[in-house]
Design an enzyme around this catalytic site. Structure first.
Site, PDB file in Angstrom:
ATOM      1  N   ILE A  44       0.871  -1.175   0.000  1.00 56.84           N
ATOM      2  CA  ILE A  44       0.000   0.000   0.000  1.00 56.84           C
ATOM      3  C   ILE A  44       0.907   1.224   0.000  1.00 56.84           C
ATOM      4  O   ILE A  44       1.571   1.520   1.003  1.00 56.84           O
ATOM      5  CB  ILE A  44      -0.927   0.000   1.243  1.00 56.84           C
ATOM      6  N   CYS A  54       4.889  -2.618   2.845  1.00 62.69           N
ATOM      7  CA  CYS A  54       5.014  -3.783   1.976  1.00 62.69           C
ATOM      8  C   CYS A  54       3.889  -4.795   2.231  1.00 62.69           C
ATOM      9  O   CYS A  54       3.285  -4.813   3.311  1.00 62.69           O
ATOM     10  CB  CYS A  54       6.333  -4.496   2.225  1.00 62.69           C
ATOM     11  N   GLU A  56       4.114  -8.020   2.769  1.00 61.72           N
ATOM     12  CA  GLU A  56       4.422  -8.974   3.849  1.00 61.72           C
ATOM     13  C   GLU A  56       4.056  -8.387   5.197  1.00 61.72           C
ATOM     14  O   GLU A  56       3.477  -9.052   6.060  1.00 61.72           O
ATOM     15  CB  GLU A  56       5.924  -9.314   3.842  1.00 61.72           C
ATOM     16  N   CYS A  94      11.092  -6.298   5.941  1.00 60.70           N
ATOM     17  CA  CYS A  94      10.086  -7.370   6.085  1.00 60.70           C
ATOM     18  C   CYS A  94      10.720  -8.636   6.654  1.00 60.70           C
ATOM     19  O   CYS A  94      10.114  -9.324   7.474  1.00 60.70           O
ATOM     20  CB  CYS A  94       9.401  -7.654   4.754  1.00 60.70           C
TER      21      CYS A  94
HETATM   22  N1  THU Z   1       7.448  -4.203  -1.824  1.00 61.68           N
HETATM   23  C1  THU Z   1       6.748  -5.134  -1.105  1.00 61.68           C
HETATM   24  O1  THU Z   1       5.522  -5.037  -0.962  1.00 61.68           O
HETATM   25  N2  THU Z   1       7.431  -6.167  -0.560  1.00 61.68           N
HETATM   26  C2  THU Z   1       8.779  -6.330  -0.672  1.00 61.68           C
HETATM   27  O2  THU Z   1       9.354  -7.157   0.015  1.00 61.68           O
HETATM   28  C3  THU Z   1       9.516  -5.539  -1.653  1.00 61.68           C
HETATM   29  C4  THU Z   1       8.880  -4.235  -2.003  1.00 61.68           C
HETATM   30  C5  THU Z   1       6.718  -3.075  -2.406  1.00 61.68           C
HETATM   31  C6  THU Z   1       6.955  -1.775  -1.719  1.00 61.68           C
HETATM   32  C7  THU Z   1       6.671  -0.782  -2.824  1.00 61.68           C
HETATM   33  O3  THU Z   1       5.289  -0.503  -2.839  1.00 61.68           O
HETATM   34  C8  THU Z   1       7.017  -1.530  -4.095  1.00 61.68           C
HETATM   35  O4  THU Z   1       7.096  -2.893  -3.738  1.00 61.68           O
HETATM   36  C9  THU Z   1       8.321  -1.107  -4.741  1.00 61.68           C
HETATM   37  O5  THU Z   1       9.351  -1.099  -3.833  1.00 61.68           O
END
Ligand code: THU
Length: 134
Positions: A44, A54, A56, A94
Site C-alpha cells: 500500500i 510492503c 508482507e 520485512c
Molecule cells: N514491496 C513489497 O511489498 N514487498 C517487498 O518485500 C519488496 C517491495 C513493495 C513496496 C513498494 O510498494 C514496491 O514494492 C516497490 O518497492
C-alpha cells in the site's frame, strides 16, 4: 503438510488489491498461521513515499493485530504491473519483521503459480538480530 501451491495462489490473489500508483510494482502475500487461518496482504503506497507498507508487513500486522503470533509460512508474489514475474524477494525490513515472530525454519515461498521455490527464514536472514540479542 503445508499446501505451498494453494498459499502461492492466495498471494497472487492478494496482489490484485495492491495499491501501487507510484512504483507500479505490485506485491501480494499470504501468511499461514499455525491455527490454519490465512492472512492476505498487499503493498500500500503513499504520496509521501516513506509511508508505504510492503505486502508482507501488511499480512503480518493484520494477523498479529487479530491475536495471532504463531506462523507456519508466507507466500510472496510480486512484479511490475502488466509483466510476468518470477521471484520477488522480501525486503530487509520485512525479513526483520518476520524474524520477530517466526522461527528459523519458517517457510518463505517465492515465485508464482507456475514456478515457486521454498526457502527458510534462516536462509534469507542469517545472523538475525532478535530479542535474544538484547
Ligand atoms: N514491496 C513489497 O511489498 N514487498 C517487498 O518485500 C519488496 C517491495 C513493495 C513496496 C513498494 O510498494 C514496491 O514494492 C516497490 O518497492
Amino acid at each position: 503438510m503445508i499446501n505451498f501451491r494453494f498459499l502461492m495462489e492466495q498471494a497472487q490473489k492478494a496482489r490484485e488489491n495492491s495499491y501501487a500508483p507510484y512504483s507500479h510494482f505490485r506485491v501480494g502475500a499470504a501468511l499461514l498461521s499455525k491455527s490454519g487461518k490465512i492472512y492476505l496482504g498487499c503493498n500500500i503506497e503513499n504520496a509521501a513515499y516513506s509511508a508505504t507498507v510492503c505486502a508482507e508487513r501488511t499480512a503480518i500486522f493484520k494477523a498479529v493485530s487479530e491475536g495471532e503470533r504463531d506462523f507456519e509460512a508466507i507466500a510472496i508474489a510480486g512484479g511490475r504491473e502488466g509483466e510476468t514475474y518470477e521471484l520477488c524477494a522480501p525486503c530487509g525490513v520485512c525479513r526483520q519483521v518476520i524474524a520477530e515472530f517466526c522461527p528459523k525454519d519458517f517457510k518463505i515461498i517465492l515465485g508464482n503459480n507456475n514456478k515457486f521455490e521454498v526457502y527458510t527464514l534462516d536462509m534469507l536472514l542469517p545472523l538475525t538480530f532478535t530479542s535474544e540479542n538484547l
